[in-house]
Design a protein around this motif. Structure first.
Motif, PDB file in Angstrom:
ATOM      1  N   PRO A   1      43.752   9.079  59.263  1.00 35.27           N
ATOM      2  CA  PRO A   1      42.330   9.414  59.269  1.00 35.27           C
ATOM      3  C   PRO A   1      42.064  10.620  58.364  1.00 35.27           C
ATOM      4  O   PRO A   1      42.993  11.197  57.780  1.00 35.27           O
ATOM      5  CB  PRO A   1      42.064   9.767  60.732  1.00 35.27           C
ATOM      6  N   VAL A   2      40.808  11.031  58.262  1.00 37.45           N
ATOM      7  CA  VAL A   2      40.438  12.167  57.403  1.00 37.45           C
ATOM      8  C   VAL A   2      41.173  13.433  57.829  1.00 37.45           C
ATOM      9  O   VAL A   2      41.621  14.222  56.981  1.00 37.45           O
ATOM     10  CB  VAL A   2      38.907  12.397  57.448  1.00 37.45           C
ATOM     11  N   SER A   3      41.345  13.652  59.124  1.00 34.52           N
ATOM     12  CA  SER A   3      42.011  14.874  59.594  1.00 34.52           C
ATOM     13  C   SER A   3      43.444  14.958  59.075  1.00 34.52           C
ATOM     14  O   SER A   3      43.929  16.047  58.727  1.00 34.52           O
ATOM     15  CB  SER A   3      42.006  14.933  61.123  1.00 34.52           C
ATOM     16  N   GLY A   4      44.144  13.826  59.016  1.00 37.35           N
ATOM     17  CA  GLY A   4      45.495  13.827  58.482  1.00 37.35           C
ATOM     18  C   GLY A   4      45.529  14.202  57.011  1.00 37.35           C
ATOM     19  O   GLY A   4      46.411  14.940  56.555  1.00 37.35           O
ATOM     20  N   LEU A   5      44.554  13.706  56.251  1.00 40.11           N
ATOM     21  CA  LEU A   5      44.475  14.049  54.829  1.00 40.11           C
ATOM     22  C   LEU A   5      44.128  15.521  54.641  1.00 40.11           C
ATOM     23  O   LEU A   5      44.594  16.162  53.686  1.00 40.11           O
ATOM     24  CB  LEU A   5      43.430  13.161  54.148  1.00 40.11           C
ATOM     25  N   GLN A   6      43.318  16.070  55.539  1.00 40.77           N
ATOM     26  CA  GLN A   6      43.019  17.500  55.475  1.00 40.77           C
ATOM     27  C   GLN A   6      44.284  18.329  55.626  1.00 40.77           C
ATOM     28  O   GLN A   6      44.469  19.339  54.937  1.00 40.77           O
ATOM     29  CB  GLN A   6      42.024  17.877  56.584  1.00 40.77           C
ATOM     30  N   TRP A   7      45.172  17.905  56.525  1.00 35.33           N
ATOM     31  CA  TRP A   7      46.414  18.646  56.720  1.00 35.33           C
ATOM     32  C   TRP A   7      47.323  18.541  55.498  1.00 35.33           C
ATOM     33  O   TRP A   7      48.024  19.506  55.157  1.00 35.33           O
ATOM     34  CB  TRP A   7      47.145  18.146  57.962  1.00 35.33           C
ATOM     35  N   VAL A   8      47.318  17.394  54.834  1.00 30.89           N
ATOM     36  CA  VAL A   8      48.136  17.250  53.630  1.00 30.89           C
ATOM     37  C   VAL A   8      47.708  18.268  52.576  1.00 30.89           C
ATOM     38  O   VAL A   8      48.544  18.891  51.910  1.00 30.89           O
ATOM     39  CB  VAL A   8      48.024  15.811  53.066  1.00 30.89           C
ATOM     40  N   VAL A   9      46.394  18.455  52.425  1.00 34.50           N
ATOM     41  CA  VAL A   9      45.884  19.428  51.454  1.00 34.50           C
ATOM     42  C   VAL A   9      46.074  20.848  51.962  1.00 34.50           C
ATOM     43  O   VAL A   9      46.566  21.736  51.242  1.00 34.50           O
ATOM     44  CB  VAL A   9      44.394  19.159  51.156  1.00 34.50           C
TER      45      VAL A   9
ATOM     46  N   LEU B   1      53.460  10.831  57.703  1.00 35.06           N
ATOM     47  CA  LEU B   1      52.510  11.896  57.388  1.00 35.06           C
ATOM     48  C   LEU B   1      53.000  13.258  57.861  1.00 35.06           C
ATOM     49  O   LEU B   1      52.785  14.272  57.185  1.00 35.06           O
ATOM     50  CB  LEU B   1      51.151  11.583  58.030  1.00 35.06           C
ATOM     51  N   ALA B   2      53.662  13.318  59.012  1.00 30.80           N
ATOM     52  CA  ALA B   2      54.159  14.588  59.532  1.00 30.80           C
ATOM     53  C   ALA B   2      55.190  15.205  58.592  1.00 30.80           C
ATOM     54  O   ALA B   2      55.166  16.419  58.323  1.00 30.80           O
ATOM     55  CB  ALA B   2      54.760  14.391  60.924  1.00 30.80           C
TER      56      ALA B   2
ATOM     57  N   ILE C   1      39.947  21.540  61.829  1.00 29.49           N
ATOM     58  CA  ILE C   1      40.368  20.187  61.487  1.00 29.49           C
ATOM     59  C   ILE C   1      40.435  19.286  62.727  1.00 29.49           C
ATOM     60  O   ILE C   1      39.961  18.148  62.716  1.00 29.49           O
ATOM     61  CB  ILE C   1      41.744  20.207  60.781  1.00 29.49           C
ATOM     62  N   GLU C   2      41.015  19.797  63.805  1.00 31.21           N
ATOM     63  CA  GLU C   2      41.247  18.974  64.987  1.00 31.21           C
ATOM     64  C   GLU C   2      40.073  18.947  65.958  1.00 31.21           C
ATOM     65  O   GLU C   2      40.001  18.064  66.820  1.00 31.21           O
ATOM     66  CB  GLU C   2      42.505  19.455  65.712  1.00 31.21           C
ATOM     67  N   GLY C   3      39.143  19.902  65.840  1.00 27.09           N
ATOM     68  CA  GLY C   3      37.988  19.927  66.735  1.00 27.09           C
ATOM     69  C   GLY C   3      37.209  18.626  66.757  1.00 27.09           C
ATOM     70  O   GLY C   3      36.927  18.079  67.835  1.00 27.09           O
TER      71      GLY C   3
END
Length: 459
Positions: A44-52, A99-100, A218-220
């Motif tokens: 999801p978008v949150s996972g992509l946010q963490w990648v960046v 992803l992790a 991000i997680e909120g």
């Protein structure tokens, strides 16, 4: 003798420029791969946010400590270690099975970057003892970064189109190895170690404060703002920020010298640097999703779509000092933030079926603004501190930029994640860009006014 000294200095410049190129390339190139990464891992978008943000967050948190580490152990050795970590982490990114693992490898890339970037400047400072040569070398170093930023999305698009998204990380490996090889010939004497103090408590508090803040943002939207985990994150972040400022106030050798901020111009420079990074990198993330999810562009088409924006970043940086001389620093900075606002308003006219040029023209304005603001804010800030403290002042500005970048991706990404459709979320993002730009322009105008000199007072 002179030829040997010049050759050695040029080798230092080549090595440090290579490292700065891959660092900034990595900051921009990953955005065009978000669509492919999301499809590979079902993210999801949150996972992509963490990648960046795993990269920029670590980079921002450890940047000042990386400079201190270089001062204590020698810039050459810390630079080598940082570049080696970056190269190995890039391999980890390219081989990531999930992803992790990718996020963890991106974190390690951030650690390597935080070590090598401040040490790059220290090596250049030692290799070029005369002011004119050093200024020219720093210009080349920053110019390589500007080119990398401009070319990043296009290079990423080409690599992904030909070899897949993992290739954007593997490309760092041969470039990094060349940088390591060049640095092995650099004399350790170009940057001797000094006994600078480690602010361990301040560093730990900063990591927790910034990390939990970004994590909550991000997680909120994913977990819900009322969830126990998110509420605990908010409480932890607030407590860590309070602890950080208390520690920095009482420390004999603080990581963040708060007395810098007693000068209104330094505070304003830090704020506008952070605001510009917040806007630019937040939009880079948002526009990447817009082109790939809304307009259905491939990675290569997305890289080409970004070219007008990123090329103007390099152009704005090259023209910055000339514009400041002709127009004045106060007025030109406000005009630049005005370009951000006008560009954001222009982007509201673009949708899934509108002509591409309706998006390209506003992106040109925003790219020009971003390229101009960074050097235009740095010079007056460094002029407010003693020369011996210019390094730590520069680290503060860079940390502010990286923090702004992480916040932009986190906040704008949360708008997209919580929106039922992309269009209203995009409108909200652009509205925040306009508001942030106007506030930044007002702050700069209010704090950068020249102080009148009274009669009899020495100017």
């Amino acid at each position: 003798m002179t030829f040997t000294r010049d050759f050695s200095a040029h080798r230092v410049l080549a090595a440090t420029s290579i490292s700065y190129t891959v660092v900034l390339l990595d900051a921009s190139i990953v955005n065009v791969a978000l669509g492919e990464i999301g499809r590979t891992f079902g993210s999801p978008v949150s996972g992509l946010q963490w990648v960046v943000n795993a990269y920029t967050l670590t980079f921002a948190s450890l940047l000042m400590t990386g400079g201190t580490l270089g001062d204590r152990l020698g810039a050459r050795d810390v630079y080598l270690a940082g570049l080696a970590i970056f190269v190995l982490a890039s391999v980890g990114c390219g081989l990531a099975p999930d992803l992790a693992t990718l996020t963890l490898a991106r974190t390690l890339q951030g650690i390597g970057s935080a070590m090598l970037v401040p040490c790059s400047l220290a090596l250049i400072n030692g290799a070029y003892p005369d002011a004119s040569g050093r200024a020219a070398a720093v210009s080349v170093w920053m110019g390589c970064g500007g080119v990398a930023m401009a070319a990043g999305p296009l290079i990423g698009g080409l690599l992904i189109h030909a070899l897949g998204w993992r290739s954007i990380f593997f490309v760092n490996v041969p470039v990094g190895i060349v940088g390591i090889w060049l640095t092995l010939f650099v004399d350790r004497a170009t940057s001797s170690a000094t006994a600078r103090h480690f602010d361990v408590k301040g560093q730990l508090a900063a990591i927790v404060a910034l990390g939990t803040l970004i994590g909550v943002l991000i997680e909120g939207p994913v977990l819900g703002w009322q969830s126990a985990l998110v509420q605990a994150g908010i409480a932890t972040s607030v407590a860590a920020w309070v602890a950080f400022f208390v520690i920095e106030t009482r420390a004999r050798n603080p990581m963040l010298p708060l007395q810098f901020f007693r000068n209104a111009l330094f505070s304003a420079s830090t704020f506008v640097s952070m605001a510009s990074a917040f806007v630019f990198y937040g939009m880079l993330f948002t526009f990447s999703l817009y082109y790939q999810q809304v307009r259905g562009y491939s990675a290569l088409e997305t890289g080409l779509a970004f070219l007008p924006m990123t090329s103007m970043v390099a152009a704005g940086g090259l023209m910055s000092s000339r514009i400041v001389k002709q127009v004045g620093g106060r007025r030109s900075m406000c005009i630049a933030f005005g370009l951000y606002a006008v560009g954001a308003l222009g982007m509201t006219l673009s949708n899934a079926t509108s002509p591409y040029w309706l998006a390209a023209v506003p992106m040109v304005l925003m790219g020009l603004a971003s390229g101009f603001i960074s050097p235009a804010a740095t010079s007056p800030a460094l002029g407010t501190v003693e020369k011996r403290r210019a390094g730590i002042a520069s680290a503060v500005l860079n940390s502010a930029r990286q923090s702004g970048s992480a916040l932009g991706v986190a906040i704008f990404g949360s708008f997209i994640a919580t929106g039922r459709t992309f269009a209203p979320a995009m409108t909200l993002v652009l509205g925040v860009v306009v508001a942030t730009s106007l506030v930044a322009a007002f702050v700069w105008w209010a704090t950068s006014a020249p102080v009148p000199v009274e009669r009899g007072q020495v100017s």
